[in-house]
Each structure stands twice: as C-alpha cells, then as structure tokens.
Design an enzyme around this catalytic site. Structure first.
Site, PDB file in Angstrom:
ATOM      1  NE  ARG A  72      10.052  45.345 -31.091  1.00 42.52           N
ATOM      2  CZ  ARG A  72      10.132  46.177 -32.125  1.00 42.52           C
ATOM      3  NH1 ARG A  72      11.270  46.810 -32.378  1.00 42.52           N
ATOM      4  NH2 ARG A  72       9.085  46.394 -32.894  1.00 42.52           N
ATOM      5  CG  HIS A  76      10.999  41.553 -34.506  1.00 39.80           C
ATOM      6  ND1 HIS A  76      10.480  42.662 -35.120  1.00 39.80           N
ATOM      7  CD2 HIS A  76      10.280  41.395 -33.369  1.00 39.80           C
ATOM      8  CE1 HIS A  76       9.492  43.160 -34.385  1.00 39.80           C
ATOM      9  NE2 HIS A  76       9.367  42.404 -33.307  1.00 39.80           N
ATOM     10  CG  ASP A  77      16.979  36.248 -37.054  1.00 43.19           C
ATOM     11  OD1 ASP A  77      16.777  36.357 -38.285  1.00 43.19           O
ATOM     12  OD2 ASP A  77      17.824  35.471 -36.575  1.00 43.19           O
ATOM     13  CB  VAL A  80      10.604  36.613 -39.948  1.00 43.25           C
ATOM     14  CG1 VAL A  80      10.453  36.721 -41.459  1.00 43.25           C
ATOM     15  CG2 VAL A  80       9.723  37.641 -39.252  1.00 43.25           C
ATOM     16  CG  ASN A 104      11.629  44.311 -38.306  1.00 46.39           C
ATOM     17  OD1 ASN A 104      11.136  44.070 -37.205  1.00 46.39           O
ATOM     18  ND2 ASN A 104      11.861  43.360 -39.200  1.00 46.39           N
ATOM     19  N   PRO A 173       4.091  39.259 -35.071  1.00 47.49           N
ATOM     20  CG  PRO A 173       3.907  37.837 -33.252  1.00 47.49           C
ATOM     21  CD  PRO A 173       4.897  38.343 -34.248  1.00 47.49           C
ATOM     22  CG  HIS A 203       6.494  43.179 -24.239  1.00 51.41           C
ATOM     23  ND1 HIS A 203       5.248  43.072 -24.825  1.00 51.41           N
ATOM     24  CD2 HIS A 203       7.389  43.137 -25.262  1.00 51.41           C
ATOM     25  CE1 HIS A 203       5.387  42.966 -26.143  1.00 51.41           C
ATOM     26  NE2 HIS A 203       6.671  43.000 -26.425  1.00 51.41           N
ATOM     27  CB  THR A 204       9.880  42.199 -17.862  1.00 54.98           C
ATOM     28  OG1 THR A 204      10.325  42.754 -16.630  1.00 54.98           O
ATOM     29  CG2 THR A 204      11.026  41.402 -18.468  1.00 54.98           C
ATOM     30  CB  SER A 258      10.908  47.475 -13.161  1.00 53.00           C
ATOM     31  OG  SER A 258      10.243  46.288 -13.557  1.00 53.00           O
ATOM     32  CG  ASP A 263      10.815  43.219 -12.754  1.00 55.95           C
ATOM     33  OD1 ASP A 263       9.980  43.209 -13.694  1.00 55.95           O
ATOM     34  OD2 ASP A 263      11.229  44.275 -12.241  1.00 55.95           O
TER      35      ASP A 263
END
Length: 336
Positions: A72, A76-77, A80, A104, A173, A203-204, A258, A263
């Site tokens: 993440r 985020h780096d 932007v 952040n 976002p 987001h897994t 999970s 996955d």
C-alpha cells in the site's frame, strides 16, 4: 597511416564507444536522463536484493500485516506525483508532506522497514541506492513472500526533494469514491481500466479500519440502512467488528477472508457481494470491470500474471532518473 595502426585505432574507438554509455547509464546520464535498468546496481551495490529480501522477510515474520502495508505504501507513493519516495518524507516545521496527509495519517505503516533496509545499504554501498528503489523492491518482495508473483524490477529511480499534502489528498483514490473518479486518477498516471481492476486486487492482502467502510453497515448513502448489496452474513459479522460507535473507527476488518495470503479470493468475494470497501464492490456494478472480476475469480494464475504486469507499470509512473532528484542518505529527509 599503416593498416596496422588503423586497425588499432578502430579497435580502440569501438572499445571506447562500448564502454562509454555503460558508465554514463549510472554516473553521468546524457542528456541528464536515462531509462531504468534491471542491472543498475549490479556493480555499485551487488548485495541490494539480498538485503531488501531479508529485511522484508524478517518484517513479515514479525507482523504478517506488513506485506499489505508495504504494498500500500508503494502504491500511495507512486499514485501521488510518481514513484520518487516522497511518501517517506517526515514533516518538519517548514515542510508538510504526504506522510501525514489525511489518506495516510495513522494509516500507512512500515516506514521502519524501509529505514532498516536503508541503514543496511548505507553500510555496504553508501549514498548509492534511492529510497524510491528500496520501496519498489520491498513491495515486490512483500507480495512474493506472501505467495504472490515475482516480477523483475527495473532500477535507477532517484528520490524527490518535495512532497505535497494537497497532492496526496487530490490524487489518492478514496474507498467511497465513484469508480469513474478512481479510474480518472489511474488514467492520469498512464494506467488504464484494467490496471484499476488488477491493482485493486492487491486488497487480497491486509485489513481496513472500520471508518473506511462503516457507512455501508449502518447508513449507506444517507439512507439510514445498510448497503443492500452487501451479503447479509458478511454484514452481521462486520457489524460485530465495527459497532456504530466512534470508538470502533480504528478497529480492523480483513479485506478478504485470506488477508495474509496472496490469492484471488478477493474477486470471489466481489462476485458473492462480500467485498469490504465500496470502491471494491463497485467493480462488479460496471459491466466493463465486472467481466474482468469474473475472469480473475475463476483464474488465479491469470490474476497473478496480470498483477505482476500492472505492478511493473505502476513502478514506472513519474520516476526521476539521471540528475533529477537525489539519493537520500535518510529516507525521511532530503539531503541539504
């Protein structure tokens, strides 16, 4: 001039022309910019990959959430103003940057992992490896060590010397933002709608704080009721984790079932109306993205393959090379 002398001169010129651009690819770029290079640090810092991988492995062994945190932070780096390590900069009395911008603040984690890697590298190859490259490699290792794909990372990024809270607020976002807005933020960086779907699959891994999705549980779009699209069993479980109280805002819920393993369950959850964030579940409401969600929900190999490709694209967004930027000695502050 004899043929023998001409032959020696020709050989010397060829050797010079062969050697010259190799030196300039790292030391004296012309015209002050060069492409990223998979072998950029092979001579100047041959232990780089080993040091990064060991530190990320140690961090994940201590905290399984760290894989998602590093991934993440890298996103985020890059989203932007490009992948130039600006998210790592600490605020000072004269400087307010991205690290403590609302998207952040009290949310990004893992800065100490990047600092530990930088400390080790400064011992073996001082003032050589950029923090931007460290963060890009750390994200790759975090995914790979969590069971995800491994991809080659071209190197040679340099660190930015500025950062902007305003840019972070405008460009990162939001989980409650319409898909159209999120897509526009991606395309402004040279990414596309496929990258939106694929990179959302990150987001897994990881967890989300309750405040990022709590309105889905109690007051969706001001209705006073839960989001009707959310699976009822998932709703009940989430309401127990995130009761409708301000004190619960920082409680954590897994982004998928999970959350520490890479996955394709994330996409299966979306198909079953069990996505956690509004921005995730929105992917099945748009026919252009729903087709890809369904494809990845049934094909984990294809998802891994496409995720690696999108991460390579992300890592090339807005990079600084050549004489632009600097190689920070400390990732949290610029060199003065």
């Amino acid at each position: 001039m004899t043929p023998k002398i001409i032959s020696h001169l020709t050989l010397s010129c060829c050797l010079f022309l062969f050697w010259f651009p190799c030196v300039h690819s790292q030391m004296y770029p012309f015209p002050y910019r060069q492409l990223l290079d998979y072998n950029f640090y092979d001579r100047s810092c041959p232990r780089l990959l080993m040091i990064v991988r060991y530190n990320v492995w140690a961090a994940l062994k201590n905290d399984t959430r760290m894989a998602a945190s590093l991934l993440r932070m890298h996103f985020h780096d890059c989203i932007v103003d490009g992948c130039e390590g600006s998210v790592l900069l600490d605020d000072t009395k004269d400087f307010k940057g991205e690290k403590n911008a609302p998207p952040n603040r009290n949310s990004l984690r893992g800065f100490e992992v990047i600092d530990n890697i930088k400390t080790d590298l400064e011992i073996f190859c001082p003032s050589t490896v950029s923090c931007a490259d460290i963060l890009t490699l750390a994200a790759r290792e975090a995914v790979s060590l969590s069971g995800g794909p491994f991809w080659n990372v071209p190197l040679g990024r340099r660190d930015g010397i500025t950062a902007s809270q305003k840019s972070a607020i405008e460009q990162i976002p939001s989980p409650i933002e319409p898909l159209q807005n999120i897509t526009a933020k991606f395309t402004s960086k040279g990414l596309d709608i496929k990258d939106v779907v694929v990179l959302s699959g990150g987001h897994t891994l990881g967890f989300a704080q309750c405040f990022t999705f709590k309105r889905r549980l109690f007051n969706f779009e001001g209705s006073g009721n839960p989001d009707p699209a959310l699976d009822s069993s998932v709703l009940t479980k989430l309401q127990s984790i995130c009761p409708n109280q301000d004190a619960a805002n920082s409680n954590l819920a897994p982004l998928d079932s999970s959350a520490v393993r890479f996955d394709n369950v994330y996409y299966t959850n979306l198909v079953n109306n069990a996505g956690l964030l509004e921005s995730d579940q929105a992917l099945v409401k748009d026919p252009n993205t729903a087709t890809m969600v369904n494809l990845y929900s049934g094909n984990p190999f294809l998802f891994s393959q496409d995720f690696a490709a999108s991460m390579m694209k992300l890592g090339n967004v807005g990079v600084l090379t050549g004489l632009n930027g600097q190689i920070r000695k400390r990732c949290g502050s610029v060199n003065y």
